[in-house]
Design an enzyme around this catalytic site. Sequence first.
Site, PDB file in Angstrom:
ATOM      1  N   ARG A 242       0.879  -1.181   0.000  1.00 50.23           N
ATOM      2  CA  ARG A 242       0.000   0.000   0.000  1.00 50.23           C
ATOM      3  C   ARG A 242       0.903   1.213   0.000  1.00 50.23           C
ATOM      4  O   ARG A 242       1.362   1.664   1.037  1.00 50.23           O
ATOM      5  CB  ARG A 242      -0.899  -0.007   1.229  1.00 50.23           C
ATOM      6  CG  ARG A 242      -1.867   1.174   1.318  1.00 50.23           C
ATOM      7  CD  ARG A 242      -2.793   1.004   2.518  1.00 50.23           C
ATOM      8  NE  ARG A 242      -3.733   2.108   2.646  1.00 50.23           N
ATOM      9  CZ  ARG A 242      -3.511   3.192   3.400  1.00 50.23           C
ATOM     10  NH1 ARG A 242      -2.373   3.306   4.088  1.00 50.23           N
ATOM     11  NH2 ARG A 242      -4.407   4.168   3.481  1.00 50.23           N
ATOM     12  N   SER A 311     -12.585  -3.153  -0.051  1.00 47.35           N
ATOM     13  CA  SER A 311     -12.892  -2.528   1.244  1.00 47.35           C
ATOM     14  C   SER A 311     -14.397  -2.366   1.380  1.00 47.35           C
ATOM     15  O   SER A 311     -15.033  -1.794   0.484  1.00 47.35           O
ATOM     16  CB  SER A 311     -12.242  -1.143   1.330  1.00 47.35           C
ATOM     17  OG  SER A 311     -10.864  -1.219   1.088  1.00 47.35           O
ATOM     18  N   LYS A 340      -4.920   5.615   8.206  1.00 48.26           N
ATOM     19  CA  LYS A 340      -5.754   6.006   7.071  1.00 48.26           C
ATOM     20  C   LYS A 340      -6.576   7.220   7.500  1.00 48.26           C
ATOM     21  O   LYS A 340      -7.401   7.120   8.414  1.00 48.26           O
ATOM     22  CB  LYS A 340      -6.672   4.868   6.640  1.00 48.26           C
ATOM     23  CG  LYS A 340      -7.517   5.195   5.415  1.00 48.26           C
ATOM     24  CD  LYS A 340      -8.399   4.027   5.036  1.00 48.26           C
ATOM     25  CE  LYS A 340      -9.388   4.409   3.938  1.00 48.26           C
ATOM     26  NZ  LYS A 340     -10.364   3.314   3.706  1.00 48.26           N
TER      27      LYS A 340
HETATM   28  C1  LIG Z   1      -7.337  -5.544   3.626  1.00 50.17           C
HETATM   29  C2  LIG Z   1      -7.518  -4.099   3.369  1.00 50.17           C
HETATM   30  N1  LIG Z   1      -8.676  -3.518   3.732  1.00 50.17           N
HETATM   31  C3  LIG Z   1      -8.848  -2.188   3.487  1.00 50.17           C
HETATM   32  C4  LIG Z   1      -7.868  -1.443   2.888  1.00 50.17           C
HETATM   33  C5  LIG Z   1      -8.081   0.013   2.615  1.00 50.17           C
HETATM   34  O1  LIG Z   1      -7.607   0.327   1.336  1.00 50.17           O
HETATM   35  P1  LIG Z   1      -7.170   1.821   1.031  1.00 50.17           P
HETATM   36  O2  LIG Z   1      -6.778   1.934  -0.388  1.00 50.17           O
HETATM   37  O3  LIG Z   1      -6.157   2.246   2.001  1.00 50.17           O
HETATM   38  O4  LIG Z   1      -8.507   2.671   1.263  1.00 50.17           O
HETATM   39  P2  LIG Z   1      -9.826   2.482   0.432  1.00 50.17           P
HETATM   40  O5  LIG Z   1      -9.431   2.439  -0.990  1.00 50.17           O
HETATM   41  O6  LIG Z   1     -10.431   1.220   0.884  1.00 50.17           O
HETATM   42  O7  LIG Z   1     -10.636   3.654   0.783  1.00 50.17           O
HETATM   43  C6  LIG Z   1      -6.680  -2.084   2.526  1.00 50.17           C
HETATM   44  N2  LIG Z   1      -5.665  -1.374   1.947  1.00 50.17           N
HETATM   45  N3  LIG Z   1      -6.510  -3.409   2.775  1.00 50.17           N
HETATM   46  C1  LIG Z   2      -5.502   0.710   5.188  1.00 50.51           C
HETATM   47  C2  LIG Z   2      -6.701   0.811   6.063  1.00 50.51           C
HETATM   48  N1  LIG Z   2      -7.959   0.548   5.631  1.00 50.51           N
HETATM   49  C3  LIG Z   2      -8.860   0.707   6.567  1.00 50.51           C
HETATM   50  C4  LIG Z   2     -10.323   0.533   6.342  1.00 50.51           C
HETATM   51  O1  LIG Z   2     -11.087   0.792   7.272  1.00 50.51           O
HETATM   52  O2  LIG Z   2     -10.659   0.107   5.247  1.00 50.51           O
HETATM   53  S1  LIG Z   2      -8.198   1.164   8.041  1.00 50.51           S
HETATM   54  C5  LIG Z   2      -6.633   1.161   7.378  1.00 50.51           C
HETATM   55  C6  LIG Z   2      -5.425   1.524   8.152  1.00 50.51           C
HETATM   56  C7  LIG Z   2      -4.987   0.363   9.014  1.00 50.51           C
HETATM   57  O3  LIG Z   2      -3.749   0.718   9.615  1.00 50.51           O
HETATM   58  P1  LIG Z   2      -3.407   0.321  11.110  1.00 50.51           P
HETATM   59  O4  LIG Z   2      -3.320  -1.170  11.138  1.00 50.51           O
HETATM   60  O5  LIG Z   2      -2.085   0.986  11.343  1.00 50.51           O
HETATM   61  O6  LIG Z   2      -4.486   0.862  11.962  1.00 50.51           O
END
Ligand SMILES: Cc1ncc(COP(=O)(O)OP(=O)(O)O)c(N)n1
Ligand SMILES: Cc1nc(C(=O)O)sc1CCOP(=O)(O)O
Length: 418
Positions: A242, A311, A340
Site C-alpha cells: 500500500r 474494502s 488512514k
Molecule cells: C485488507 C484491506 N482492507 C482495506 C484497505 C483500505 O484500502 P485503502 O486503499 O487504504 O482505502 P480504500 O481504498 O479502501 O478507501 C486495505 N488497503 N486493505
Molecule cells: C488501510 C486501512 N484501511 C482501513 C479501512 O477501514 O478500510 S483502516 C486502514 C489503516 C490500518 O492501519 P493500522 O493497522 O495501522 O491501523
Amino acid sequence: MLPSVGIVKTLCKTLREFPVHALVVDPVMVSTSGDVLAGPSILSTFLEELLPMADIITPNLKEASALLNGMQLETVDDMRSAARLLHNMGPKNVLVKGGDLPDSSDAVDILYNGHNFYELRSPRIRTRNTHGTGCSLASSIAAEVAKGYPMLSAVKVAKRFVETALDYSKEIDIGNGPQGPFDHLLRLKSHSQACHRQQPFDPSDLFLYAVTDSRMNKRWGRSIIDAVKAAIDGGATIIQLREKDAETKDFMESAKACLRICRLHGVPLLINDRVDVAIACDADGVHVGQSDMPARVARTLLGPEKIIGVSCKTPEQAEQAWVDGADYIGCGGVYPTNTKENNITVGLNGLKTVCMASKLPVVAIGGIGVSNARAVMEIRASNLKGVAVVSALFDRECVQIETRKLHEVLLGSNIGST
Ligand SMILES: Cc1ncc(COP(=O)(O)OP(=O)(O)O)c(N)n1
Ligand SMILES: Cc1nc(C(=O)O)sc1CCOP(=O)(O)O
Ligand SMILES: [Mg+2]
C-alpha cells in the site's frame, strides 16, 4: 512403505553414506482400514534411526497416533501437541495431516518447525476418490523442496495441488473399493477448470495480512523489501503493498522485488489500488476500495485466477463485492486509526454486521494489534479469516518480532476456525 527392520536399517545406512538434499518421510504405518502395517520392531527402528534424519515427516492422525504410542488425536490442539512431540524425536519439520479430523468442516493440517505452528486450512472436499493423497502430498513436497523452495512454501503448494486434484477428480467413478483414485494429471488437460486458476484463492491466507506503508518504512530507515521479508519471517500469510505516494516506476520495481520474496515463501502479494501495477508485475492480485476501480472491472482486466479484495463498511458493499466477483473483503476500521486519514470506525458491531451479511471471506482492519486482536477474534464469525495490520507491524523497530507476537496471539485464537 518400509516392511522390515532390515530395510529401514539399510535405508538409514545408505542415507548416511550418500546424504540427500532433503528427506521427506511419509510414515505409512497404518492402512486406511486402520490396520497397523509396521510392527513394534520396525516402529522402534523407524523412530530411532529414520525420523531424526528427516527434513519433514507427514503422518496422518492414525500414523501420528501409532508413532506416539496410541496418543488420542481428536482436536487441532491434539494435533499441535503431537507435532511438538514428534518434532522432539528429531525431524526438522512435522506436518500432522488432519484430513480425518472428526467434526471438522475444513481439512486442517498442522505444520511445526520447532519455532512456529502453521495451521493450514482448506475446504474439505467430499469425495471417495482419496486413494494416494498422502503419498501425492509427500511427493509434491519433495518436488517443491528439490526446486529450492522453503518448507512452508513447499507444504502450501503441495496442499493446494492435492486439494485441486481432489476437487477435479471427485466425479471419477472407478472401482468398487472404499477409496477411488484421483487424477494427478489435471493440469495437463485443457478442459480442466483447474488449469484456468492455477491456485484457488485460499481464505486461510487472510490469517495475518501485512499491509505495508512507505512512510513508516522511511521513519524506521528500512526498505520495503526488508519490511516484507521480516513480516514473512514473522509469520505473515499475505502481503499487500500500500504505497499511496510512490512513483509508478519505483512502485513497480519494489513490487517485482517483493514478488520474488513472496513467491519463494508461497505468500500471495497483492497491490493496493493500482491495478496497472499489479498487471505489470504479475502480482497475485489487488485490493481496491469503494472509490477505486470497481472490482468487476478489475476482474475483467486481471482474469479469474487473480485475487481481488474490496474494502467494505456495509452489508450492501459486501453484497456488491460478491456480485462483482471479489475473493474477499476488508472490513474496517474496527478501531480508530491514524494510518488512514478520515476513516470511519465501524467497531466490532459493524464488523460483525458485515461478516454476517458477507458471502465472501472477511479480513478485519483498522487499529488492530496484539492488545486488541483477541477481541476481534471473539466475534467468532465463521467467515472472519484474519486481521490486516499496518502500524502494529511496520511502525515498530522490529517488524519480525512484532509480526511473530501477533501471529502467536492469532494462533491462540479461534479466528477462521469456527
Ligand atoms: C485488507 C484491506 N482492507 C482495506 C484497505 C483500505 O484500502 P485503502 O486503499 O487504504 O482505502 P480504500 O481504498 O479502501 O478507501 C486495505 N488497503 N486493505
Ligand atoms: C488501510 C486501512 N484501511 C482501513 C479501512 O477501514 O478500510 S483502516 C486502514 C489503516 C490500518 O492501519 P493500522 O493497522 O495501522 O491501523
Ligand atoms: Mg484504495
